[in-house]
Design a protein around this motif. Structure first.
Motif, short mmCIF file in Angstrom:
data_model
loop_
_atom_site.label_atom_id
_atom_site.label_comp_id
_atom_site.label_asym_id
_atom_site.label_seq_id
_atom_site.Cartn_x
_atom_site.Cartn_y
_atom_site.Cartn_z
N GLN A 3 -2.29 0.87 7.81
CA GLN A 3 -1.16 0.90 6.88
C GLN A 3 -0.13 1.94 7.29
N LYS A 4 -0.59 3.09 7.77
CA LYS A 4 0.37 4.11 8.20
C LYS A 4 1.12 3.67 9.44
N LYS A 5 0.44 2.96 10.35
CA LYS A 5 1.13 2.43 11.52
C LYS A 5 2.20 1.44 11.11
N LYS A 30 14.79 4.04 2.24
CA LYS A 30 13.46 3.79 2.79
C LYS A 30 13.06 4.88 3.76
N LEU A 31 14.01 5.38 4.54
CA LEU A 31 13.70 6.44 5.51
C LEU A 31 13.28 7.73 4.82
N SER A 32 13.72 7.93 3.60
CA SER A 32 13.41 9.17 2.89
C SER A 32 12.06 9.12 2.16
N GLN A 33 11.43 7.94 2.13
CA GLN A 33 10.16 7.80 1.41
C GLN A 33 8.99 8.16 2.31
N PRO A 34 8.10 9.07 1.87
CA PRO A 34 6.94 9.43 2.68
C PRO A 34 5.85 8.36 2.58
N PHE A 35 4.84 8.48 3.41
CA PHE A 35 3.67 7.61 3.32
C PHE A 35 2.88 8.00 2.08
N SER A 89 -9.92 3.10 8.59
CA SER A 89 -9.22 2.22 9.52
C SER A 89 -8.11 1.45 8.81
N ARG A 90 -8.40 1.02 7.57
CA ARG A 90 -7.38 0.31 6.81
C ARG A 90 -6.17 1.19 6.53
#
Length: 350
Positions: free
Chosen positions: A125-127, A302-307, A120-121
């Motif tokens: 974080q992904k959201k 920032k847009l190019s950085q994955p999760f 859940s954590r």
């Protein structure tokens, strides 16, 4: 008689709504003044629950609440994540987990609960990461719109500023500072040029415009100041409070010079301030353009950085699914030998 001095055991027959309620119950017996400490006689804290009932869910909620409370007290809660506490850090929260696992009748319940909280954590974080991408994309779009709208205007603003510097200060085009103090050297009104004493002529022009506004006629005239053409127009302005209105004169020349006045003296005072602002406008716009380019670069990065925790999230998701299947396939345990009364699931000796 204070019976709390001689209490020997406390029995929790149900799960309270809050961890603090559980702690307060224990505080009735685990406290200063209990004479069992003097006698070196241990006291008992016994918790009861019924197998495969909502008791398991109740203790599960207590475990989650206790972990959140501990995080707040330790200052470990951030905007984008809520890390699970180490089970060894807090006895009370671990006890709630043990109670829930025992009452569920599953040997995998405790591990499932821990992994589910971790999952859940990471999901949260992904959201938050995804919301950050949306905001970054919006920042990039705003920066691009600002650049496309204002970059073409910079050369024209610089040219106007150079002309104003030359006409009003005697400076040369491209200089960052005026050559001389601001000065008005000539005024042309209705074809007549005044090298000096032009105040009455300008005031007469302003009164003409006001008179036309009063008669609801077209009220627009032109004049030259230091050889630069200005357009003057009259306008009736309603006061913010009340029904009265006043007539003002708007002046403008090019993109940089504009203002609103009501007299000749006000015109020249306003013009001096407008020229000073106009001379600084190209440099100010250049700073804004540089800031917009930097913003576009930073948020594009920032847009190019994955999760970064995607692999961990997928691993936990698979582990939680496996634990859930194991819990569903477990055999039904034997019935509780204590029947309706309940099972003492945790006995602590203090």
């Amino acid at each position: 008689m204070n019976v709390q001095e001689r209490l020997a055991a406390i029995h929790h027959l149900d799960a309270p709504n809050r961890p603090t309620d559980f702690e307060q119950r224990n505080g009735r017996i685990i406290r200063q003044g209990n004479r069992h400490a003097e006698w070196n006689v241990p006291i008992e804290v016994v918790t009861y629950g019924v197998d495969r009932t909502l008791d398991a869910t109740a203790y599960g909620r207590l475990a989650i609440k206790q972990k959140f409370i501990n995080q707040v007290l330790k200052g470990n809660v951030s905007d984008d994540q809520m890390a699970d506490l180490n089970a060894d850090d807090d006895f009370a929260s671990m006890s709630f987990d043990q109670m829930m696992a025992t009452l569920s009748g599953s040997q995998y319940a405790l591990l499932y609960t821990a992994r589910q909280l971790e999952l859940s954590r990471l999901v949260q974080q992904k959201k938050n990461w995804h919301r950050g991408l949306v905001e970054a994309q919006a920042q990039v779009e705003r920066a691009r719109q600002f650049l496309s709208r204002n970059e073409p205007a910079l050369p024209q603003l610089q040219a106007e500023a150079d002309e104003l510097r030359e006409r009003f200060t005697g400076g040369r085009p491209g200089e960052s500072t005026p050559g001389n103090p601001y000065a008005v050297t000539s005024i042309t009104v209705d074809g007549t040029t005044y090298p000096e004493k032009w105040g009455e002529a300008v005031q007469y022009l302003i009164e003409q415009l006001k008179g036309r506004v009063k008669r609801y006629e077209q009220a627009t005239k032109t004049m030259q100041i230091n050889g630069l053409t200005f357009t003057l127009s009259g306008e009736r302005v309603q006061e913010v409070f009340g029904e009265l209105s006043q007539i003002v004169i708007n002046y403008a020349s090019g993109r940089l010079l504009a203002g609103t006045v009501s007299s000749s003296n006000g015109l020249f005072l306003s013009l001096k301030a407008a020229v000073a602002r106009a001379l600084e406008e190209p440099a100010f716009l250049q700073q804004q353009l540089n800031r917009a380019r930097l913003t576009e670069q930073e948020f594009n990065r920032k847009l190019s950085q994955p999760f970064r925790q995607e692999a961990e999230l997928q691993r936990l998701d698979a582990e939680v699914a496996d634990l859930k299947r194991l819990m569903e396939t477990e055999t039904t345990p034997t019935e509780n030998t204590l029947g309706q009364i309940g099972t003492p699931i945790l006995a602590e000796v203090a």
